[in-house]
Enzyme design. Structure first.
Site, mmCIF file in Angstrom:
data_model
loop_
_atom_site.group_PDB
_atom_site.id
_atom_site.type_symbol
_atom_site.label_atom_id
_atom_site.label_comp_id
_atom_site.label_asym_id
_atom_site.label_seq_id
_atom_site.Cartn_x
_atom_site.Cartn_y
_atom_site.Cartn_z
ATOM 1 N N GLU A 51 0.866 -1.172 0.000
ATOM 2 C CA GLU A 51 0.000 0.000 0.000
ATOM 3 C C GLU A 51 0.908 1.229 0.000
ATOM 4 O O GLU A 51 1.805 1.331 0.843
ATOM 5 C CB GLU A 51 -0.886 0.018 1.257
ATOM 6 C CG GLU A 51 -1.812 1.206 1.228
ATOM 7 C CD GLU A 51 -2.713 1.345 2.446
ATOM 8 O OE1 GLU A 51 -2.636 0.505 3.369
ATOM 9 O OE2 GLU A 51 -3.492 2.318 2.473
ATOM 10 N N ARG A 62 5.479 -12.961 9.715
ATOM 11 C CA ARG A 62 6.095 -11.634 9.613
ATOM 12 C C ARG A 62 7.518 -11.677 10.137
ATOM 13 O O ARG A 62 7.843 -12.456 11.023
ATOM 14 C CB ARG A 62 5.341 -10.632 10.495
ATOM 15 C CG ARG A 62 4.042 -10.184 9.959
ATOM 16 C CD ARG A 62 3.424 -9.165 10.901
ATOM 17 N NE ARG A 62 3.733 -7.805 10.501
ATOM 18 C CZ ARG A 62 3.048 -7.148 9.586
ATOM 19 N NH1 ARG A 62 2.035 -7.720 8.972
ATOM 20 N NH2 ARG A 62 3.371 -5.914 9.284
ATOM 21 N N LYS A 97 4.411 0.758 9.103
ATOM 22 C CA LYS A 97 4.493 2.063 8.434
ATOM 23 C C LYS A 97 3.818 3.144 9.253
ATOM 24 O O LYS A 97 4.252 4.289 9.264
ATOM 25 C CB LYS A 97 3.812 1.975 7.063
ATOM 26 C CG LYS A 97 4.654 1.268 6.022
ATOM 27 C CD LYS A 97 4.027 1.458 4.654
ATOM 28 C CE LYS A 97 3.734 0.123 3.996
ATOM 29 N NZ LYS A 97 2.327 -0.053 3.632
HETATM 30 P P1 ATP Z 1 2.688 -1.997 7.647
HETATM 31 O O1 ATP Z 1 1.960 -2.310 8.906
HETATM 32 O O2 ATP Z 1 4.128 -1.795 7.841
HETATM 33 O O3 ATP Z 1 2.015 -0.929 6.856
HETATM 34 P P2 ATP Z 1 1.430 -3.732 5.873
HETATM 35 O O4 ATP Z 1 1.344 -5.209 5.876
HETATM 36 O O5 ATP Z 1 0.207 -2.956 6.138
HETATM 37 O O6 ATP Z 1 2.598 -3.340 6.829
HETATM 38 P P3 ATP Z 1 1.619 -3.448 3.083
HETATM 39 O O7 ATP Z 1 2.132 -2.342 2.259
HETATM 40 O O8 ATP Z 1 0.171 -3.732 3.028
HETATM 41 O O9 ATP Z 1 2.071 -3.188 4.544
HETATM 42 O O10 ATP Z 1 2.443 -4.767 2.823
HETATM 43 C C1 ATP Z 1 2.724 -5.328 1.578
HETATM 44 C C2 ATP Z 1 3.095 -6.774 1.799
HETATM 45 O O11 ATP Z 1 4.207 -6.875 2.679
HETATM 46 C C3 ATP Z 1 1.962 -7.548 2.445
HETATM 47 O O12 ATP Z 1 1.791 -8.747 1.730
HETATM 48 C C4 ATP Z 1 2.422 -7.805 3.843
HETATM 49 O O13 ATP Z 1 1.923 -8.999 4.323
HETATM 50 C C5 ATP Z 1 3.955 -7.812 3.683
HETATM 51 N N1 ATP Z 1 4.607 -7.415 4.931
HETATM 52 C C6 ATP Z 1 4.403 -6.277 5.625
HETATM 53 N N2 ATP Z 1 5.123 -6.255 6.760
HETATM 54 C C7 ATP Z 1 5.824 -7.417 6.790
HETATM 55 C C8 ATP Z 1 6.742 -8.018 7.712
HETATM 56 N N3 ATP Z 1 7.089 -7.381 8.835
HETATM 57 N N4 ATP Z 1 7.256 -9.223 7.412
HETATM 58 C C9 ATP Z 1 6.907 -9.855 6.279
HETATM 59 N N5 ATP Z 1 6.054 -9.358 5.371
HETATM 60 C C10 ATP Z 1 5.500 -8.164 5.617
HETATM 61 MG MG MG Z 2 -1.070 -1.635 5.712
#
Ligand code: ATP
Ligand code: MG
Length: 567
Positions: A40, A266, A276
């Site tokens: 995102e 994760r 983020k």
């Molecule tokens: P954040 O909470 O940091 O915004 P998010 O999962 O909301 O993380 P996205 O941009 O939606 O962020 O993530 C894109 C992809 O990265 C998703 O498939 C998510 O599952 C993966 N991802 C995010 N954080 C991690 C992590 N700490 N370890 C492994 N994969 C991750």
């Molecule tokens: Mg997110």
């Protein structure tokens, strides 16, 4: 079988690979493998994302498939095109290539809207006028079933009309939502009539004001996967509960493909925050200089700090993919960084806290040049000339007037080696009015040119140095962990405090008066180096020709290797 270093799943096992291999062997999805990384664009990528990126791209590569990069841009309130640009740069930097497969969920707003109407037509979705708070109250809990919305039995024709009005912008944000009609008593909370669409009055970074309604992630994601022909939709464990909804949507919409979701754990890192949302707070509240501050766990922060992409790939490979979420010691990442930089980084001389040394028996106007090895790990890197003259700088910490027992470096009457140059003896100390040492008066042994005396006598230490007239001034930024707590999120929650209470006040030290060897005067931003005896450093993007600024990437001390040796 030896695995390529970009394999994020390494030798520690990878159940995702096993699952895909089984599918391919069984001819599922026609034996094809298509994955996607779906960020995102609401912030910069962090090192946790590197696991998802490498996993998706590596699985596609290994099974001869392809990996898409898709921006999951369904929330105009949080998303910005500058984040899109940063994410593209970071994924490319990691060495992943999406080719022509760059997509945006916002490209599918029209077909997604069509699927929503299809669900309404099948009596599987309804327009609900409850407020978001009321919806939450009706939701129930893990132990109590939810209660149906009073709008649940709206006739199909009325739903269609209201939804079309929503799409036409007839209502205010929050007035109505579209919900799936599934099961308010389901043991799986996301199945209790989840929201599919909501009204948002904010311009979107790509579609502008074209849409007053936006699909929810849970709705848009599986259907976007289906539109793109994704076979294996790999996501993190917190989406496990959402898988029944994923499957339900794929089943009830007339999609061209049937993707499947697999969850993986994760990756978290100690001494930092990863989401983020929290990283954004650090930026907005001014605790760091920006998303790419070298103390941030973002990919751009790590890059700016001097971490090579290969180190991040190797770090992931060494961790493997186990079934549980994992918080990894920062020391483990640093270990991977050192290993990579030890192989690749040229060695250079830099003095961070200069102490002036005058060699009394060396002529005023003479300059010698000594050969210095550029990288002992890489003979092909060759040698360079280091100028040497009567006045030098050494590191202030390398001298003590009254040394304790185990201090083997320079002291009055003592001899040390200057690396690549000669043996040097301290004869006396010059102090200013306040008693501070401002200069050492020394002598050198001209017979020891190159670093060793013909009589083979031993000295306690080998010091780094620069020639005062030849050296170039530089700024050096030293970094410690951003947080002093190992797990700032958990500790803040446990103690009812703010995460920012656990920020490390000593996370940045700026040294303005450093001296570097002359070859670094015009160093190019991004260059990674080892400063002998000090650590690995990289020229910061703030560097201009003639004014080098260096970030300390890591010190030379390898805590992780030490722990490993102790067993
Ligand atoms: P954040 O909470 O940091 O915004 P998010 O999962 O909301 O993380 P996205 O941009 O939606 O962020 O993530 C894109 C992809 O990265 C998703 O498939 C998510 O599952 C993966 N991802 C995010 N954080 C991690 C992590 N700490 N370890 C492994 N994969 C991750
Ligand atoms: Mg997110």
């Amino acid at each position: 079988m030896t695995r390529p270093s970009s394999d994020p799943t390494g030798d520690a096992g990878n159940f995702v690979r096993e699952r895909i291999a089984d599918d391919v062997a069984a001819g599922r999805h026609g034996g094809r493998v298509v994955t996607r990384f779906p960020p995102e664009p609401n912030g910069y990528l962090h090192i946790g994302h590197s696991r998802a990126i490498l996993l998706n791209f590596e699985m596609a590569r290994e099974f001869g498939g392809r990996c898409h990069l898709r921006f999951d841009d369904t929330n105009p309130a949080a998303e910005e095109s500058r984040f899109v640009e940063a994410i593209l740069a970071d994924v490319r930097w990691l060495g992943c290539d999406w080719g022509e497969h760059l997509y945006y969920t916002s490209d599918y707003f029209e077909p997604l809207y069509g699927y929503a109407e299809e669900l309404i037509g099948k009596g599987l979705a309804y327009v609900c006028d409850l407020s978001s708070e009321q919806i939450r109250e009706h939701q129930g809990t893990l132990t109590e079933p939810g209660r149906p919305s009073p709008f649940r039995e709206r006739p199909i024709a009325e739903n269609l009309e209201l939804f079309r009005n929503m799409r036409a912008g007839a209502y205010a944000p929050g007035a109505r939502v579209l919900r799936a009609k599934i099961d308010m008593a389901s043991s799986v909370l996301p199945m209790r009539d989840p929201i599919l669409y909501r009204i948002v009055a904010q311009p979107h970074h790509r579609t502008g004001d074209a849409w007053p309604i936006y699909p929810m992630y849970d709705f848009a994601h599986p259907l976007s996967d289906a539109i793109e022909g994704i076979t294996h939709s790999l996501c993190t464990l917190e989406f496990q509960d959402h898988r029944p909804l994923y499957d339900w949507l794929i089943e009830h919409c007339s999609v061209p493909h049937r993707p499947e979701q697999t969850e993986f754990p994760r990756l978290n890192l100690s001494h930092t925050v990863m989401s983020k949302r929290w990283l954004r707070r650090l930026v907005d509240e001014g605790h760091v200089s920006g998303w790419d501050d070298p103390r941030m766990p973002t990919l751009s922060g790590l890059r700016r700090r001097g971490v090579p992409a290969a180190a991040i790939r190797n770090f992931n490979a060494a961790l493997g993919l186990t079934r549980r979420n994992l918080t990894v010691e920062l020391a483990r990442l640093e270990h991977a960084i050192r290993e990579e930089l030890n192989r690749s980084a040229p060695r250079r001389m830099a003095v961070l806290r200069p102490l002036r040394v005058v060699i009394e028996n060396f002529p005023e106007d003479e300059t010698l040049e000594f050969d210095a090895v550029n990288n002992p790990e890489d003979p092909a890197a060759g040698t360079r000339k280091l100028p040497f003259s009567r006045v030098l700088y050494i590191e202030r910490d390398d001298f003590l007037e009254d040394p304790p027992k185990k201090f083997y470096r320079l002291a009055p009457g003592r001899e040390v080696r200057l690396r690549y140059a000669c043996l040097l003896r301290c004869e006396s100390v010059v102090k200013d009015a306040s008693g501070e040492i401002v200069e050492l008066r020394c002598t050198w042994d001209p017979e020891s040119r190159g670093g060793n005396a013909p009589d083979g006598r031993k000295v306690g230490a080998t010091l780094h140095w620069v020639s005062a007239v030849h050296a170039h001034p530089a700024e050096v930024r030293l970094y410690e962990t951003l947080f002093s707590a190992e797990d700032p999120m958990r500790q803040a929650a446990a103690e009812g405090r703010e995460q920012s209470d656990y920020l490390n006040p000593a996370s940045l030290t700026v040294l303005h008066d450093c001296r570097v060897e002359p070859s670094l005067a015009d160093v190019v931003a991004g260059t990674a180096l080892q400063f002998e005896r000090l650590g690995y450093f990289a020229a910061d993007p703030d560097t201009k020709p003639g004014t080098p600024i260096f970030n300390r990437t890591v010190t030379l001390r390898d805590e992780w290797a030490k722990l490993q040796r102790r067993g």
